[in-house]
Design a protein around this motif. Structure first.
Motif, short mmCIF file in Angstrom:
data_model
loop_
_atom_site.label_atom_id
_atom_site.label_comp_id
_atom_site.label_asym_id
_atom_site.label_seq_id
_atom_site.Cartn_x
_atom_site.Cartn_y
_atom_site.Cartn_z
N PRO A 234 -23.82 20.20 52.53
CA PRO A 234 -23.10 18.92 52.51
C PRO A 234 -22.71 18.48 53.92
N PHE A 235 -22.67 17.19 54.16
CA PHE A 235 -22.28 16.67 55.46
C PHE A 235 -20.90 17.19 55.87
N THR A 236 -20.02 17.35 54.90
CA THR A 236 -18.66 17.82 55.20
C THR A 236 -18.62 19.27 55.64
N ASP A 237 -19.73 20.01 55.47
CA ASP A 237 -19.75 21.43 55.82
C ASP A 237 -20.40 21.71 57.18
N THR A 238 -20.72 20.69 57.94
CA THR A 238 -21.46 20.89 59.19
C THR A 238 -20.76 21.88 60.12
N ILE A 239 -19.51 21.66 60.41
CA ILE A 239 -18.78 22.53 61.33
C ILE A 239 -18.35 23.82 60.65
N SER A 240 -17.94 23.73 59.39
CA SER A 240 -17.49 24.95 58.70
C SER A 240 -18.63 25.95 58.55
#
Length: 263
Positions: A234-240
């Motif tokens: 998911p885009f929201t998981d890029t940094i995580s």
């Protein structure tokens, strides 16, 4: 190998782009243009590919703007394999070729997770399209019942067949929900299938594991290290995800013991 970061911490080594391993493939499931651009411009060094999921590209009004953003930041892109299957199901494979060429795709995905298409037939399309594109293939069904009935040896055979046909990487199906293919319908992974794949002669760098959930991302990093290829992120998981790869999150905090860090 580990490297000392600018912080002074010793962290796992990550190739800089263009990478051959440790690939991160994000999935765009219909984000607004601004949300899309925010992620891409914030962390382009962490993103190798963006997949426009299933058939979303056909109804994304600002698709070209998204593609332009990716090209500006040296990020490759491709359309979901379900779109290939839709064109094929209507005997419009030439139109699919033209569609990909119209958007200057260098990469495409060829799958058989939805339609009734044998892996041998899929391999034929991989071979044909490899003349003009870099092909990612996908193994595994989106139907959990079909996945239940697929023996582990079939997974390995199909991975080999796709690579032999010209696929540059093979992805293991998990959908964006993590509930099919290499996963059971309840989200649990088919560990016996993964073990069989890893025990085979297939180069692990030739496999991209779809891992849309933190549980799956953590599992594959713990199993294969920081530089495992992961997709459907998911885009929201890029940094995580990158913090998981580097042992900067509790889930992978002890991934490297003291002896390894001192090497």
């Amino acid at each position: 190998m580990n490297v000392t970061s600018t912080s002074g911490l010793i962290l796992p080594e990550r190739q800089v782009k263009p990478r051959t391993k440790g690939l991160t493939v994000l999935i765009d499931n219909g984000l607004s243009l601004h949300a899309f651009q925010d992620v891409i411009t914030s962390s382009p060094e962490l993103i190798d590919f963006v997949k426009f999921g299933w058939g979303t590209s056909l109804i994304t009004k600002q698709l070209q703007e998204k593609i332009n953003c990716l090209m500006d930041h040296s990020i490759y892109y491709f359309f979901g394999g379900t779109l290939f299957e839709k064109f094929l199901s209507q005997n419009k494979i030439d139109q699919y070729y033209d569609y990909c060429k119209m958007y200057n795709c260098r990469y495409i995905e060829i799958s058989n997770g939805t339609i009734d298409l044998s892996n041998k037939e899929k391999a034929k399309y991989i071979s044909e399209f490899s003349a003009d594109f870099h092909v990612f293939s996908e193994v595994g069904s989106k139907d959990s019942e079909k996945s239940d009935n697929c023996c582990t040896s079939e997974w390995v055979e199909q991975l080999h067949e796709d690579l032999d046909a010209g696929a540059i990487k093979v992805m293991t199906e998990a959908r964006e929900s993590g509930t099919s293919g290499i996963c059971q319908s309840n989200g649990d992974m088919r560990y016996h299938v993964i073990e069989e794949i890893l025990a085979s002669s297939i180069n692990k760098e030739d496999i991209i594991f779809e891992a849309p959930t933190k549980k799956m991302q953590t599992f594959f990093i713990q199993l294969l290290g920081s530089n495992v290829n992961l997709a459907n992120i998911p885009f929201t998981d890029t940094i995580s995800l990158e913090t998981l790869r580097l042992g900067l999150r509790s889930d992978t905090f002890n991934l490297f013991d003291k002896k390894e860090l001192e090497k």
